[in-house]
Write a protein that holds these residues in place. Structure first.
Motif, PDB file in Angstrom:
ATOM      1  N   PHE A   1       0.798  -1.223   0.000  1.00 46.17           N
ATOM      2  CA  PHE A   1       0.000   0.000   0.000  1.00 46.17           C
ATOM      3  C   PHE A   1       0.835   1.280   0.000  1.00 46.17           C
TER       4      PHE A   1
ATOM      5  N   TYR B   1       0.560   4.509  -2.602  1.00 46.43           N
ATOM      6  CA  TYR B   1      -0.188   5.680  -2.134  1.00 46.43           C
ATOM      7  C   TYR B   1       0.699   6.916  -2.073  1.00 46.43           C
TER       8      TYR B   1
ATOM      9  N   LEU C   1      -1.550   5.211  -6.786  1.00 44.95           N
ATOM     10  CA  LEU C   1      -2.804   4.549  -6.430  1.00 44.95           C
ATOM     11  C   LEU C   1      -3.999   5.471  -6.664  1.00 44.95           C
ATOM     12  N   ILE C   2      -3.929   6.697  -6.143  1.00 47.04           N
ATOM     13  CA  ILE C   2      -5.040   7.628  -6.318  1.00 47.04           C
ATOM     14  C   ILE C   2      -5.196   7.993  -7.792  1.00 47.04           C
TER      15      ILE C   2
ATOM     16  N   VAL D   1      -6.998   4.735  -9.416  1.00 43.18           N
ATOM     17  CA  VAL D   1      -8.350   4.314  -9.012  1.00 43.18           C
ATOM     18  C   VAL D   1      -9.171   5.452  -8.416  1.00 43.18           C
ATOM     19  N   GLY D   2      -8.557   6.596  -8.105  1.00 46.02           N
ATOM     20  CA  GLY D   2      -9.297   7.688  -7.498  1.00 46.02           C
ATOM     21  C   GLY D   2      -9.637   7.384  -6.045  1.00 46.02           C
ATOM     22  N   ARG D   3     -10.636   8.081  -5.502  1.00 46.68           N
ATOM     23  CA  ARG D   3     -11.015   7.910  -4.099  1.00 46.68           C
ATOM     24  C   ARG D   3     -12.432   7.342  -3.950  1.00 46.68           C
TER      25      ARG D   3
ATOM     26  N   ALA E   1     -13.637   2.307  -6.512  1.00 47.51           N
ATOM     27  CA  ALA E   1     -12.473   1.529  -6.940  1.00 47.51           C
ATOM     28  C   ALA E   1     -11.403   1.501  -5.853  1.00 47.51           C
ATOM     29  N   TYR E   2     -11.274   2.615  -5.112  1.00 46.30           N
ATOM     30  CA  TYR E   2     -10.306   2.653  -4.012  1.00 46.30           C
ATOM     31  C   TYR E   2     -10.717   1.684  -2.899  1.00 46.30           C
ATOM     32  N   ALA E   3     -12.016   1.660  -2.592  1.00 45.59           N
ATOM     33  CA  ALA E   3     -12.512   0.718  -1.582  1.00 45.59           C
ATOM     34  C   ALA E   3     -12.301  -0.722  -2.038  1.00 45.59           C
TER      35      ALA E   3
ATOM     36  N   PHE F   1      -9.928  -1.761  -4.013  1.00 41.17           N
ATOM     37  CA  PHE F   1      -8.495  -2.052  -3.878  1.00 41.17           C
ATOM     38  C   PHE F   1      -8.151  -2.425  -2.436  1.00 41.17           C
ATOM     39  N   LEU F   2      -8.679  -1.656  -1.474  1.00 39.96           N
ATOM     40  CA  LEU F   2      -8.431  -1.971  -0.066  1.00 39.96           C
ATOM     41  C   LEU F   2      -8.981  -3.352   0.291  1.00 39.96           C
TER      42      LEU F   2
END
Length: 412
Positions: A125, A129, A134-135, A138-140, A143-145, A147-148
């Motif tokens: 991560f 980041y 990363l941002i 996939v943005g925030r 898609a970010y969720a 990825f997590l």
């Protein structure tokens, strides 16, 4: 062992890098370090199940949250992978000191798990980041969720594989059943730890460090409640263990026989792939397998039921099952006790194990005058595999004995 060496190298590298470059965001590092330390301090006792389950979910969630932390109250963090490892290993070591002082489990395995799992998550991560990749990719949003979520699944699988390896190295149990136990646990405490770790990281990113107590208090209360549940379970085990001594106190069986059979049956059950609740049923049934002898007017010499006629063995087993049903033990335990004298082709696996291990203990006493009592007992079992003892169980018992059997079993 490779996991311990890897964790040691990562810890040295992380601590060295952090000491050389200084601590980034010391307040944040201190807050998460305290969280991991508190989690380790309140972890449950692992003497009975070392390493098989996560004993400190609050510490695991805190370490995971620090590894996935990219911002604090909207301000980007810069602690990186090395400092993540340094904070986690320092907190885990501090939290393990009182546990080791009380003799409450192997701290090295817990520290190794904590360091490697948090290090893996941080490595996946933090560079992405902090570099903005990363941002940018996939943005925030959703898609970010996602990825997590994927990263949490990979981290949980990594921890399950690592934990099974550590227990395998310490106990010699087959790796497959151990890994299956850990993967099954992911659906329970594992998913809760991962979800809490992610929520902590996201909450701190928005609200700052004040979000930590709000998010972690429910998990802390759950951990304390689980400790009470574990205490009740241990009390049940002690009650069953005390009942098992009734035949010894009454002079029907030799001192320590039930506990030797239970300990060895547990290891043989592991060898044959049993895990989780099945092992608990096996242990309880092995402890109380002779309780039916209390119905006899005249005790069997030396409690050696293996030499009795099949009809008498079945009668004692059925009486024992009836007694077990009155104790409040699970019905599956009574079934194993009742069926331990059935023909082995008709028995469930736990009953096969109890029957073979019980006979082994009895034959070992008979073979005390031979050069090798264990070898004498095994040969006796192998001679009767056509009728009385399942060959797979006998060979599993032989493998366990070849690795040293069970240590630390009291003779009486």
């Amino acid at each position: 062992m490779l996991p311990h060496l890897t964790a040691g190298a990562a810890a040295v590298a992380g601590l060295g890098w952090t000491l050389w470059h200084g601590v980034a965001e010391p307040g944040t590092a201190l807050a998460f370090g305290v969280l991991v330390t508190v989690g380790e301090l309140v972890r449950r006792d692992t003497r009975t199940e070392p390493g098989v389950r996560e004993p400190a979910p609050l510490a695991a969630a805190g370490a995971l949250a620090y590894a996935l932390l990219g911002e604090s109250a909207g301000t980007p963090t810069t602690h990186g992978v090395a400092q993540t490892v340094a904070v986690v290993v320092a907190a885990a070591l501090v939290g393990a000191v009182p546990q080791v002082a009380r003799g409450r489990g192997p701290a090295s395995a817990q520290v190794t798990r904590r360091v490697l799992t948090a290090g893996f998550a941080a490595l996946c991560f933090q560079p992405l980041y902090n570099s903005g990749a990363l941002i940018g990719a996939v943005g925030r949003g959703p898609a970010y969720a996602l990825f997590l979520l994927l990263l949490l699944v990979l981290t949980a699988l990594c921890d399950a594989v690592l934990t099974a390896l550590l227990v395998r190295a310490r106990t010699g149990h087959p790796y497959g059943p151990l890994l299956r136990d850990e993967l099954r646990a992911l659906l329970g405490i594992g998913s809760a730890v991962c979800a809490t770790g992610a929520v902590m990281a996201l909450a701190v990113a928005v609200a700052g460090l004040w979000a930590l107590p709000v998010v972690c208090v429910p998990l802390l209360l759950t951990q304390l409640s689980f400790r009470r549940f574990a205490g009740v379970r241990d009390t049940n085990r002690q009650t069953v263990s005390s009942l098992a001594r009734a035949t010894e106190i009454a002079g029907y069986t030799p001192p320590g026989h039930a506990h030797r059979v239970a300990a060895l049956s547990h290891v043989v059950g592991r060898e044959l792939g049993l895990s989780g609740p099945d092992l608990t049923v096996l242990e309880y049934a092995a402890l109380m397998h002779d309780i039916g002898q209390l119905s006899l007017v005249d005790p069997v010499p030396a409690g050696a039921t293996a030499r009795l006629p099949p009809g008498e063995q079945r009668r004692i087993a059925l009486l024992g099952g009836a007694v077990v049903r009155q104790t409040g033990a699970p019905a599956a335990v009574a079934v194993v006790v009742e069926r331990q004298a059935d023909p082995y082709r008709e028995q469930p696996l736990p009953a096969r194990i109890v029957r073979a291990v019980n006979a082994y203990d009895e034959f070992s006493r008979e073979g005390a005058g031979h050069a090798d009592g264990a070898l004498y007992a095994l040969e006796r079992l192998r001679q009767d595999t056509a009728r009385d003892y399942h060959p797979n169980v006998v060979e599993a018992l032989a493998r366990v004995l070849a690795r040293g059997g069970v240590t630390g079993v009291a003779p009486g």
